[in-house]
Each structure stands twice: as structure tokens, then as C-alpha cells.
Design a protein around this motif. Structure first.
Motif, short mmCIF file in Angstrom:
data_model
loop_
_atom_site.label_atom_id
_atom_site.label_comp_id
_atom_site.label_asym_id
_atom_site.label_seq_id
_atom_site.Cartn_x
_atom_site.Cartn_y
_atom_site.Cartn_z
N LEU A 52 0.82 -1.21 0.00
CA LEU A 52 0.00 0.00 0.00
C LEU A 52 0.85 1.26 0.00
N ASP A 53 1.89 1.28 0.84
CA ASP A 53 2.73 2.47 0.90
C ASP A 53 3.43 2.75 -0.42
N ARG A 54 3.73 1.69 -1.14
CA ARG A 54 4.48 1.85 -2.40
C ARG A 54 3.58 2.26 -3.56
N TYR A 55 2.37 1.67 -3.63
CA TYR A 55 1.55 1.86 -4.82
C TYR A 55 0.34 2.77 -4.62
N ALA A 56 0.03 3.13 -3.38
CA ALA A 56 -1.12 4.00 -3.15
C ALA A 56 -0.96 5.32 -3.90
N GLY A 57 -1.98 5.69 -4.66
CA GLY A 57 -1.94 6.94 -5.41
C GLY A 57 -1.29 6.85 -6.78
N THR A 58 -0.62 5.73 -7.09
CA THR A 58 0.00 5.58 -8.41
C THR A 58 -1.03 5.05 -9.40
N VAL A 59 -0.67 5.09 -10.67
CA VAL A 59 -1.58 4.59 -11.70
C VAL A 59 -1.84 3.10 -11.48
N LEU A 60 -0.77 2.33 -11.21
CA LEU A 60 -0.94 0.90 -10.98
C LEU A 60 -1.78 0.66 -9.72
N GLY A 61 -1.58 1.48 -8.71
CA GLY A 61 -2.36 1.33 -7.49
C GLY A 61 -3.82 1.62 -7.71
N ARG A 62 -4.13 2.59 -8.53
CA ARG A 62 -5.53 2.89 -8.83
C ARG A 62 -6.23 1.69 -9.47
N GLN A 63 -5.50 0.94 -10.27
CA GLN A 63 -6.08 -0.24 -10.91
C GLN A 63 -6.10 -1.44 -9.98
N GLU A 64 -4.95 -1.76 -9.39
CA GLU A 64 -4.81 -3.00 -8.63
C GLU A 64 -5.36 -2.89 -7.20
N LEU A 65 -5.37 -1.70 -6.62
CA LEU A 65 -5.85 -1.53 -5.25
C LEU A 65 -7.25 -0.93 -5.21
N ASP A 66 -7.46 0.13 -5.99
CA ASP A 66 -8.76 0.81 -5.98
C ASP A 66 -9.74 0.24 -7.00
#
Length: 524
Positions: free
Chosen positions: A244-258
Motif C-alpha cells: 500500500l505504501d508503495r503503490y497508493a496513489g500511483t496509476v498501478l495502485g488505482r487499478q490494482e488496489l482501488d
């Protein structure tokens, strides 16, 4: 916990065998209850899945409950990593088996179907209650429940296996990662023809693929969306810290987390529309195949990029055939390269030689020797060659009677290895490949979700020196093939002068390739 209140009044009059089975089941149920395993579904409105009176263990949140009513054919759970998609699908499949005779369980690959849907920590075998746990027969790809209901296990990589069987329902997991997505989905739908109302549960991290968009828009779909944060209380603290700390707010995080369905991003290397419009199910006859490698640590990620690509024989387009990229050690990377080389009957291995990459060439040669199980003396002899004077290794062998048998020939790695030198920055190097995508001259044979995510989310102008490893490997391979197309290189077989491609490959695979015991293929 006492089981006496659960016993039927006349249980003591039952035959001894039935009494023993009943007591065993009740004891197991009591143990499961003491361990916190409770029924999955909960009727509390808006329940967050945390323990409460009547459900003292982990159970379904409100958004993980199946839809009510009969006005739907597809229940589509579009959710981020860790949301609980697998548990949701497994519990739904178990509930269907109580009512219907035949079900289908479909994963992206055979390994995924077995390791995640069936035997995973949130799979069917872990979730099914003791009194209704199925018997799993891996060799038959089948689960059989106590009531006789059966579920067949399928791989989306083999859609033709779905042609004949019929089912009442299906669980389709990680739909966006299916390599032959549309074909496999079509075959699955044609087999849902038992009962009055066949249905399918789809659990997947979303990607902007045509089928995903079609399901979301369908008035016969019930779509539930969720993010990783919905289930954060059940995830390991290390996951929260490292992911979460690494990908939160990134483009990949928006897809894979959000779980956002991301469209084309301004400035991205490749548009998804370009990939989609040129995608094919099968490659034509290819003049040359290469395995391109980019080692871990050269980009933003810690993966090693290993991509297989080919150049068409008639129309000189580039075809992306496979993606073996994964988090691997240097030795695993080398072995994976040679596994891909032989599995796809490739001609060359392409690597980058600048910035001190001589070590990469040496590592690939060492892995080549490991792949062929060479001893110390044979390794030394193999290394005596060079790019200017490649020398095959001939190994004399004898049978059990000491009689000489046909010699084994190990083709010199210097014949196979091809280096590309990056004379320009990553942006200029990638632009010709991006232009080929725009022209519809780069074709993905099937889907490669992780690779496509990197291509369509990496903005080379924002981070020009930090390209992802999968993209780097693809650029190496495509650049080399484009060089051959322009006539600056020869497409002669690396397996022997004066022989054709087929003859050279046959010689290599028949006389060189060892048993497949070195390394299991990594799947995304």
C-alpha cells in the motif's frame, strides 16, 4: 463445547456406524466453531465482516453477498487485490453445489485453477464446511460433493476443453488475466445450458478490456466494486507496509488496489486501443523468434523481463508470443530464458550489452551450461568459443556395454546470443516500437495483462530513465526484429550453417534439450 443439544432424540437407536459418523461430524463442527469458523453469509444490514454476536468469526461483508432476485445472469465482482474475491467466489460455488449438479471452475491457467480456486487459502477446499467438503481428484480435474454434485476445473488457456461439457453455473476467476479471453468466455457461455437459469460469478481485478466493459454495461449483470482498503483488517501488516505504501496513489495502485478501470493515459508509451485492435489469437508463420531479456534492477520494479517475440514471414510484423517475466534471482532468470528459448523453438536470445552488461552475457552462458547439466570440463570447453568463432560442444557417450553411441551436440551459446546496444536514451529507443503499435504492426498473441499495464501506464517523458523491465525486454526484442526486417541482419539459423530453420530446431531439440526438471514456468 457440548454437542448434546444437537443430537437427534432417537440417535441412540441408530446403527452403530451411523452413530459414530454423526458424533464425528458434530465434534468436527464444534472444533471449527471453537476455531472461529462460522457460516459465511450474514443477514445484518451493512455488515463489515468483523466478528459480532451470532457470527464470531470472519464472514461476508455486505458487498460480498450474492445478489437477490432472478433478474441477473452475471454477478461481476470488480475489486482490488486482497478485497476477498477468491473467498467470495469459492463460497458462492459451494452454495451452488448444494442446489445444482454441475458447475465449472475456470482460472487463468491450470496452475491458478488448482492452486487458487481449489486448494488455495481462500479456495473451495479451505472454505467448504466439514459436512459438505468435496473430494478433489486432480487427475480428473473434478470435485465431488457429498450430495453427488460435481464441479469441473478448467484452464482459460485451454478453451476447447469447454466445448463439450454442460453446466448449471460457473465461477470465472481473474477474467481480465485470461490469455485467450474472448474465445474462452464464448466457450464457457455455450456450455451454460443446464437448468432454468444458468449463471456465472466473475471475480477479477478490472482492466479496460472490451469484454470487461461489456459485462459492466450489460443490464443482465450485477456489478459490485470494491478496493483493497475494504478488507484491510484481514490483511497482513507487511502487505500494508510494502504494497500500500508503495503503490497508493500511483496509476498501478488505482487499478490494482482501488479497482478503477483505467483508460488511456496521456503520454503513455502505447494506447490500449492500439493493442486491442491488433490483438490476434494465433501467430502466422514466423521467420525468426527471439527471447529478449532485461535483468531485474534496471527499471522501477524488481522483476526480470523475459519476453518472447517473432517476426512474420510474409508480412514483417512483430508478434508478442509469451511473457515469462517475474521476480527472479539472476540464476532463475537465466534458466527461464533458456526454458523459453526451447519451449518456443526460438532462434536467438537478445540482451543489452551496454552499461557493463557483459556480466549478463556471462550469466546467460552459465545458465545455458546449467540447463544442459554440463560438468566443469564441458563448461570450460563451451566457453572457449566467441562471437567471432562459435564452437559447438560434442559430447561422446557410451552405452552400458562401453560401445560408443551417437554423440550429443550442444550448440554454442555464442551462436544464439545477440546483443543490442542502446545508443540513445530509453525514450528514443522505445519510440520506434511505439510507432509500430500505432501502425497496427505489433500484435499480441492473446493477452498479457502485466505487460500491457506497463506499456499503457508508463509515461516515458515523466520518468525517462525508469522504464519497467517487461517493457525494456519487449523493446529489446522488437528492436532486434525490426533491424532484421530492414535487412541489417541475417536470418540464418543459429543451429548450424547451411541448414533451414526446421532442420536446425529439430537438431537442437532432439539432441540437446534435457528433461524439464530445471525450473517451473512463472505465470502472471
Amino acid at each position: 463445547m457440548s454437542t448434546a443439544p444437537l443430537l437427534p432424540p432417537d440417535w441412540q437407536t441408530w446403527p452403530e456406524k451411523q452413530r459414530a459418523e454423526l458424533l464425528t461430524r458434530l465434534q468436527t463442527l464444534a472444533q471449527e466453531r471453537d476455531a472461529g469458523k462460522v457460516p459465511w453469509l450474514c443477514t445484518v444490514p451493512g455488515c463489515d465482516g468483523l466478528p459480532h454476536k451470532g457470527r464470531m468469526g470472519p464472514h461476508a461483508r455486505a458487498d460480498q453477498r450474492p445478489p437477490d432476485g432472478d433478474e441477473w445472469d452475471q454477478w461481476v465482482a470488480l475489486a482490488g487485490r486482497g478485497w476477498g474475491k477468491t473467498r467470495t467466489g469459492a463460497e458462492w460455488a459451494i452454495a451452488q453445489a448444494r442446489v445444482y449438479d454441475r458447475g465449472a471452475l475456470v482460472g487463468p491457467t491450470a496452475g491458478d485453477a488448482r492452486d487458487v480456486l481449489v486448494e488455495g487459502e481462500s479456495g473451495i477446499m479451505a472454505c467448504a464446511p466439514t459436512a459438505f467438503r468435496p473430494v478433489y481428484e486432480p487427475s480428473k480435474r473434478r470435485l465431488t460433493y457429498p450430495n453427488g454434485a460435481q464441479q469441473a476445473v478448467y484452464s482459460a488457456d485451454e478453451p476447447d476443453r469447454l466445448r463439450g461439457p454442460q453446466h448449471h453455473y460457473a465461477w470465472a476467476d481473474e477474467l481480465a488475466a485470461w490469455k485467450r479471453l474472448q474465445y474462452a468466455w464464448d466457450m464457457l457461455m455455450m456450455g451454460l445450458r443446464l437448468g432454468d437459469h444458468p449463471r456465472v460469478c466473475v471475480t477479477t481485478t478490472p482492466r479496460p478490456l472490451p469484454l470487461i466493459k461489456e459485462l459492466v454495461k450489460s443490464d443482465r449483470s450485477v456489478v459490485v466494486r470494491g478496493s483493497t482498503y475494504d478488507n484491510l483488517h484481514n490483511l497482513a501488516p507487511t502487505f500494508r507496509r510494502t504494497v500500500l505504501d508503495r503503490y497508493a496513489g500511483t496509476v498501478l495502485g488505482r487499478q490494482e488496489l482501488d479497482a478503477e478501470i483505467l483508460e488511456d493515459l496521456p503520454g503513455a508509451l502505447v494506447r490500449r486501443a492500439s493493442i486491442e485492435s491488433a490483438r490476434v489469437d494465433e501467430a502466422p508463420d514466423l521467420a525468426t523468434k527471439v527471447v529478449a531479456v532485461d535483468p531485474a534492477g534496471t527499471g522501477t520494479g524488481d522483476e526480470a523481463g523475459v519476453i518472447v517475440a517473432g517476426l512474420g514471414s510474409l508480412v514483417k510484423d512483430v508478434y508478442i508470443l509469451a511473457d515469462y517475466s517475474a521476480q527472479m534471482s539472476a540464476r532463475q532468470t537465466g534458466l527461464t530464458v533458456w526454458e523459453a528459448f526451447y519451449e518456443h523453438e526460438a532462434d536467438y536470445v537478445v540482451y543489452e550489452d551496454n552499461f557493463g552488461k557483459q556480466w549478463l552475457r556471462d550469466g546467460l552462458i552459465d545458465a545455458y551450461a546449467d540447463y544442459h547439466n554440463l560438468d566443469t570440463e564441458q563448461r570450460r570447453a563451451l566457453r572457449e568459443g566467441s562471437e567471432d568463432k562459435p564452437e559447438d560442444l560434442v559430447i561422446e557417450e557410451e552405452d552400458e556395454n562401453g560401445e560408443p553411441i551417437e554423440a550429443k551436440v550442444i550448440v554454442s551459446p555464442f551462436t544464439i546470443l545477440r546483443k543490442v546496444t542502446a545508443q540513445h536514451g530509453k525514450v528514443l529507443r522505445a519510440q520506434p516500437v511505439a510507432m509500430r503499435y500505432e501502425q497496427g504492426r505489433v500484435h499480441h498473441v492473446g493477452t498479457f495483462p502485466e505487460l500491457e499495464d506497463q506499456e499503457t501506464t508508463w509515461n516515458p517523458h515523466e520518468t525517462p530513465n525508469e522504464s519497467p523491465d517487461r517493457v525494456d525486454a519487449l523493446v529489446h526484442g522488437a528492436t532486434y526484429l525490426m533491424k532484421l526486417e530492414r535487412g541489417r541482419g541475417r536470418m540464418s539459423s543459429p543451429h548450424g550453417a547451411g541448414v533451414g530453420r526446421a532442420a536446425g530446431i529439430a537438431r537442437t531439440t532432439a539432441m540437446v534439450r534435457p528433461p524439464q526438471t530445471m525450473i517451473r514456468r512463472h505465470t502472471a
